[in-house]
Design a protein around this motif. Structure first.
Motif, PDB file in Angstrom:
ATOM      1  N   UNK A 127     -12.724  -2.787  -1.831  1.00  9.26           N
ATOM      2  CA  UNK A 127     -12.512  -3.198  -0.277  1.00  9.26           C
ATOM      3  C   UNK A 127     -11.228  -3.693  -0.041  1.00  9.26           C
ATOM      4  N   UNK A 128     -10.429  -3.298   0.955  1.00 11.53           N
ATOM      5  CA  UNK A 128      -9.254  -4.064   1.311  1.00 11.53           C
ATOM      6  C   UNK A 128      -8.651  -3.685   2.534  1.00 11.53           C
ATOM      7  N   UNK A 129      -8.132  -4.451   3.514  1.00 11.94           N
ATOM      8  CA  UNK A 129      -7.960  -4.336   4.748  1.00 11.94           C
ATOM      9  C   UNK A 129      -8.979  -3.957   5.461  1.00 11.94           C
ATOM     10  N   UNK A 130      -8.983  -2.496   6.160  1.00 17.89           N
ATOM     11  CA  UNK A 130      -9.965  -2.179   6.995  1.00 17.89           C
ATOM     12  C   UNK A 130     -10.839  -0.822   6.177  1.00 17.89           C
ATOM     13  N   UNK A 131     -10.629  -0.689   4.906  1.00 17.57           N
ATOM     14  CA  UNK A 131     -11.035   0.469   4.057  1.00 17.57           C
ATOM     15  C   UNK A 131     -11.918  -0.029   2.917  1.00 17.57           C
ATOM     16  N   UNK A 132     -12.889   0.699   2.824  1.00 18.14           N
ATOM     17  CA  UNK A 132     -13.939   0.626   1.678  1.00 18.14           C
ATOM     18  C   UNK A 132     -14.137   1.993   1.081  1.00 18.14           C
ATOM     19  N   UNK A 133     -14.318   1.960  -0.176  1.00 21.20           N
ATOM     20  CA  UNK A 133     -15.038   3.016  -0.892  1.00 21.20           C
ATOM     21  C   UNK A 133     -16.262   2.623  -1.915  1.00 21.20           C
ATOM     22  N   UNK A 134     -17.349   3.412  -1.796  1.00 16.95           N
ATOM     23  CA  UNK A 134     -18.622   3.120  -2.445  1.00 16.95           C
ATOM     24  C   UNK A 134     -18.850   3.997  -3.651  1.00 16.95           C
ATOM     25  N   UNK A 135     -18.385   3.375  -4.979  1.00 17.87           N
ATOM     26  CA  UNK A 135     -18.837   4.378  -6.115  1.00 17.87           C
ATOM     27  C   UNK A 135     -20.217   4.382  -6.479  1.00 17.87           C
ATOM     28  N   UNK A 136     -20.940   5.411  -6.381  1.00 16.36           N
ATOM     29  CA  UNK A 136     -22.638   5.173  -6.929  1.00 16.36           C
ATOM     30  C   UNK A 136     -22.376   5.235  -8.384  1.00 16.36           C
ATOM     31  N   UNK A 137     -23.364   4.330  -8.961  1.00 14.57           N
ATOM     32  CA  UNK A 137     -23.571   4.183 -10.337  1.00 14.57           C
ATOM     33  C   UNK A 137     -25.046   4.258 -10.554  1.00 14.57           C
ATOM     34  N   UNK A 175      -3.572  -9.385   1.924  1.00 12.43           N
ATOM     35  CA  UNK A 175      -3.026  -8.616   2.804  1.00 12.43           C
ATOM     36  C   UNK A 175      -1.520  -9.001   3.329  1.00 12.43           C
ATOM     37  N   UNK A 176      -1.556 -10.268   3.713  1.00  6.28           N
ATOM     38  CA  UNK A 176      -0.498 -11.010   4.387  1.00  6.28           C
ATOM     39  C   UNK A 176       0.112 -10.197   5.239  1.00  6.28           C
ATOM     40  N   UNK A 177      -0.603  -9.538   6.416  1.00  9.52           N
ATOM     41  CA  UNK A 177       0.048  -9.075   7.595  1.00  9.52           C
ATOM     42  C   UNK A 177       0.761  -7.651   7.089  1.00  9.52           C
ATOM     43  N   UNK A 178       0.589  -7.242   5.946  1.00  6.47           N
ATOM     44  CA  UNK A 178       1.127  -6.091   5.534  1.00  6.47           C
ATOM     45  C   UNK A 178       0.413  -4.958   5.869  1.00  6.47           C
ATOM     46  N   UNK A 179       0.966  -3.707   6.196  1.00  4.95           N
ATOM     47  CA  UNK A 179       0.260  -2.417   6.266  1.00  4.95           C
ATOM     48  C   UNK A 179      -0.025  -2.019   4.711  1.00  4.95           C
ATOM     49  N   UNK A 180      -1.420  -1.873   4.583  1.00  6.10           N
ATOM     50  CA  UNK A 180      -1.596  -1.584   3.283  1.00  6.10           C
ATOM     51  C   UNK A 180      -1.653  -0.206   2.778  1.00  6.10           C
ATOM     52  N   UNK A 181      -2.629   0.487   3.206  1.00  2.26           N
ATOM     53  CA  UNK A 181      -2.882   1.801   2.596  1.00  2.26           C
ATOM     54  C   UNK A 181      -1.891   2.627   3.567  1.00  2.26           C
ATOM     55  N   UNK A 182      -1.010   3.697   2.885  1.00  6.08           N
ATOM     56  CA  UNK A 182       0.064   4.556   3.458  1.00  6.08           C
ATOM     57  C   UNK A 182       1.274   3.948   3.555  1.00  6.08           C
ATOM     58  N   UNK A 183       1.391   2.698   3.092  1.00  9.42           N
ATOM     59  CA  UNK A 183       2.871   1.853   2.879  1.00  9.42           C
ATOM     60  C   UNK A 183       2.702   1.320   1.675  1.00  9.42           C
ATOM     61  N   UNK A 184       2.173   0.041   1.653  1.00 10.30           N
ATOM     62  CA  UNK A 184       2.364  -0.964   0.479  1.00 10.30           C
ATOM     63  C   UNK A 184       1.668   0.081  -0.730  1.00 10.30           C
ATOM     64  N   UNK A 185       0.447   0.610  -0.602  1.00 10.18           N
ATOM     65  CA  UNK A 185      -0.210   1.443  -1.547  1.00 10.18           C
ATOM     66  C   UNK A 185      -0.066   2.927  -0.973  1.00 10.18           C
ATOM     67  N   UNK A 186       0.723   3.729  -1.300  1.00 16.45           N
ATOM     68  CA  UNK A 186       1.098   4.967  -0.781  1.00 16.45           C
ATOM     69  C   UNK A 186       0.003   6.071  -0.756  1.00 16.45           C
ATOM     70  N   UNK A 187      -0.235   6.817   0.188  1.00 17.01           N
ATOM     71  CA  UNK A 187      -1.337   8.012   0.100  1.00 17.01           C
ATOM     72  C   UNK A 187      -1.167   8.929  -1.116  1.00 17.01           C
ATOM     73  N   UNK A 188      -1.924   9.348  -1.526  1.00 15.70           N
ATOM     74  CA  UNK A 188      -1.791  10.483  -2.428  1.00 15.70           C
ATOM     75  C   UNK A 188      -1.078  10.286  -3.694  1.00 15.70           C
ATOM     76  N   UNK A 189      -0.954   9.043  -4.121  1.00 22.04           N
ATOM     77  CA  UNK A 189      -0.454   8.557  -5.541  1.00 22.04           C
ATOM     78  C   UNK A 189      -1.375   7.856  -6.361  1.00 22.04           C
ATOM     79  N   UNK A 190      -1.159   8.096  -7.627  1.00 24.14           N
ATOM     80  CA  UNK A 190      -2.145   7.110  -8.445  1.00 24.14           C
ATOM     81  C   UNK A 190      -1.767   5.616  -8.162  1.00 24.14           C
ATOM     82  N   UNK A 191      -2.719   4.775  -7.891  1.00 25.00           N
ATOM     83  CA  UNK A 191      -2.562   3.278  -7.807  1.00 25.00           C
ATOM     84  C   UNK A 191      -3.232   2.687  -9.091  1.00 25.00           C
TER      85      UNK A 191
END
Length: 186
Positions: free
Chosen positions: A174-184, A57-73
């Motif tokens: 998980x990264x920054x303060x966001x998590x997604x859980x993909x059921x398998x 993270x290095x004090x960066x804003x991750x989602x919405x800035x470093x990783x843009x919203x609504x774009x494939x990452x």
């Protein structure tokens, strides 16, 4: 004619230097900042693994800035993240045949699209785009699901993918303060 011949020879030598010297050097250098990690799950008749590069993270804003919203990452750094399964499984109820896939995501504020793709390119983004365009081949998508995001209390400094077995098996991203859980499931 002699000048053209020499120009072609110089271009060929430069190309070889790039592919055999500069490119491997660049990959080694980027791995220092975003180390490659592999996580494995081998229980309940499933044999799964995920290999990814883990940026900080290095004090960066991750989602919405470093990783843009609504774009494939590319879901990590460097090469695309890969997901391997030795068995046919289900991802949120959708069939995923045994094999190795590149893993892509499209983060948004409330949910993420999680995409499993048959094509595994050498690098996750195009150099000419400055890292803004992925190398994903859209026609090779096998499974795409939408997963709600969770806001977590603790900041996760390093991008992390792991497996979490509770009542159900999840692949957690998980990264920054966001998590997604993909059921398998099988």
């Amino acid at each position: 004619m002699k000048v053209l011949k020499w120009i072609l020879i110089v271009l060929a030598v430069l190309s070889l230097l790039f592919f055999f010297v500069l490119s491997p050097y660049m990959r080694t250098q980027t791995k220092k900042h975003s180390p490659e990690t592999t996580v494995v799950y081998t229980k309940n008749g499933m044999d799964l693994s995920v290999t990814y590069s883990s940026p900080s993270k290095k004090d960066r804003v991750i989602f919405g800035e470093l990783v843009p919203y609504d774009a494939v990452w590319r879901t990590g750094a460097n090469e695309p993240t890969t997901f391997s399964t030795a068995n046919d499984i289900k991802i949120a109820g959708k069939n995923l045949p045994a094999g190795t896939y590149s893993l892509w995501t499209r983060p948004s504020r409330q949910s993420w699209s999680v995409i499993f793709n048959k094509n595994i390119p050498e690098w996750g983004v195009t150099i000419l785009s400055g890292g803004k365009e992925t190398t994903r081949v859209l026609e090779e998508d096998v499974v795409e699901i939408e997963i709600p995001t969770e806001q977590i209390a603790e900041t996760v400094e390093n991008f992390t993918i792991d497996f979490d077995q509770q009542k159900e098996l999840y692949m957690r991203i998980s990264w920054d303060r966001t998590r997604v859980k993909v059921p398998i499931s099988k």
